[in-house]
Design a protein around this motif. Sequence first.
Motif, PDB file in Angstrom:
ATOM      1  N   MET A   3       0.862  -1.014   0.040  1.00 16.89           N
ATOM      2  CA  MET A   3       0.092  -0.051   0.147  1.00 16.89           C
ATOM      3  C   MET A   3       0.797   1.343  -0.018  1.00 16.89           C
ATOM      4  SD  MET A   3      -3.128   1.371   2.584  1.00 16.89           S
ATOM      5  CE  MET A   3      -1.894   1.719   3.781  1.00 16.89           C
ATOM      6  N   ASP A   4       0.569   2.112  -0.885  1.00 15.77           N
ATOM      7  CA  ASP A   4       1.084   3.453  -1.126  1.00 15.77           C
ATOM      8  C   ASP A   4       0.845   4.281   0.326  1.00 15.77           C
ATOM      9  OD1 ASP A   4       1.741   6.246  -1.342  1.00 15.77           O
ATOM     10  OD2 ASP A   4       1.742   6.058  -3.497  1.00 15.77           O
ATOM     11  N   PRO A   5       2.073   4.550   1.212  1.00 12.98           N
ATOM     12  CA  PRO A   5       1.747   5.123   2.530  1.00 12.98           C
ATOM     13  C   PRO A   5       1.117   6.514   2.443  1.00 12.98           C
ATOM     14  CG  PRO A   5       3.966   5.132   2.110  1.00 12.98           C
ATOM     15  CD  PRO A   5       3.388   4.243   1.131  1.00 12.98           C
ATOM     16  N   VAL A   6       1.129   7.018   1.385  1.00 12.14           N
ATOM     17  CA  VAL A   6       0.663   8.481   1.038  1.00 12.14           C
ATOM     18  C   VAL A   6      -0.844   8.683   0.527  1.00 12.14           C
ATOM     19  CG1 VAL A   6       1.220  10.855  -0.154  1.00 12.14           C
ATOM     20  CG2 VAL A   6       3.265   9.552   0.636  1.00 12.14           C
ATOM     21  N   CYS A   7      -1.135   7.896  -0.451  1.00 13.93           N
ATOM     22  CA  CYS A   7      -2.355   8.023  -1.000  1.00 13.93           C
ATOM     23  C   CYS A   7      -3.295   6.847  -0.794  1.00 13.93           C
ATOM     24  CB  CYS A   7      -2.388   8.156  -2.412  1.00 13.93           C
ATOM     25  SG  CYS A   7      -1.833   6.770  -3.330  1.00 13.93           S
ATOM     26  N   GLY A   8      -2.590   5.734  -0.397  1.00 16.52           N
ATOM     27  CA  GLY A   8      -3.374   4.473   0.131  1.00 16.52           C
ATOM     28  C   GLY A   8      -3.532   3.489  -1.239  1.00 16.52           C
ATOM     29  N   MET A   9      -2.965   3.742  -2.263  1.00 16.00           N
ATOM     30  CA  MET A   9      -3.380   2.912  -3.428  1.00 16.00           C
ATOM     31  C   MET A   9      -2.503   1.662  -3.174  1.00 16.00           C
ATOM     32  SD  MET A   9      -3.187   5.430  -6.760  1.00 16.00           S
ATOM     33  CE  MET A   9      -3.417   3.835  -7.801  1.00 16.00           C
ATOM     34  N   GLU A  10      -3.124   0.826  -3.884  1.00 16.47           N
ATOM     35  CA  GLU A  10      -2.284  -0.369  -3.866  1.00 16.47           C
ATOM     36  C   GLU A  10      -1.159  -0.580  -4.973  1.00 16.47           C
ATOM     37  OE1 GLU A  10      -4.761  -4.102  -4.488  1.00 16.47           O
ATOM     38  OE2 GLU A  10      -5.302  -4.125  -2.384  1.00 16.47           O
ATOM     39  N   VAL A  11      -0.009  -0.823  -4.631  1.00 20.10           N
ATOM     40  CA  VAL A  11       1.208  -0.827  -5.665  1.00 20.10           C
ATOM     41  C   VAL A  11       1.881  -2.217  -5.611  1.00 20.10           C
ATOM     42  CG1 VAL A  11       1.552   1.801  -5.799  1.00 20.10           C
ATOM     43  CG2 VAL A  11       2.709   0.549  -3.989  1.00 20.10           C
ATOM     44  N   LYS A  12       2.582  -2.500  -6.945  1.00 18.22           N
ATOM     45  CA  LYS A  12       3.298  -3.605  -6.754  1.00 18.22           C
ATOM     46  C   LYS A  12       4.753  -3.375  -6.434  1.00 18.22           C
ATOM     47  CE  LYS A  12       0.703  -5.718 -10.471  1.00 18.22           C
ATOM     48  NZ  LYS A  12       0.726  -6.123 -11.801  1.00 18.22           N
ATOM     49  N   GLU A  13       5.378  -4.339  -5.733  1.00 21.41           N
ATOM     50  CA  GLU A  13       6.542  -4.490  -5.294  1.00 21.41           C
ATOM     51  C   GLU A  13       7.870  -4.053  -6.340  1.00 21.41           C
ATOM     52  OE1 GLU A  13       8.252  -7.104  -2.398  1.00 21.41           O
ATOM     53  OE2 GLU A  13       6.112  -7.495  -1.769  1.00 21.41           O
TER      54      GLU A  13
END
Length: 56
Positions: A3-13
Amino acid sequence: MMMDPVCGMEVKETSTYKTMYKGKMYYFCSPHCKTAFEKDPESYLKGGPRGMPHGH
């Protein structure tokens, strides 16, 4: 998925936007979120994601 700690979007490693902070890797959806985190990482780690920032 991370999870992107800024916006909350799911992101891949595999995201190219990432930074190491206190021995842990954090992943971001965009360079904007990465820059915002790097300016004040503790506020995002303590307060959680804040939704989509301007310029996202």
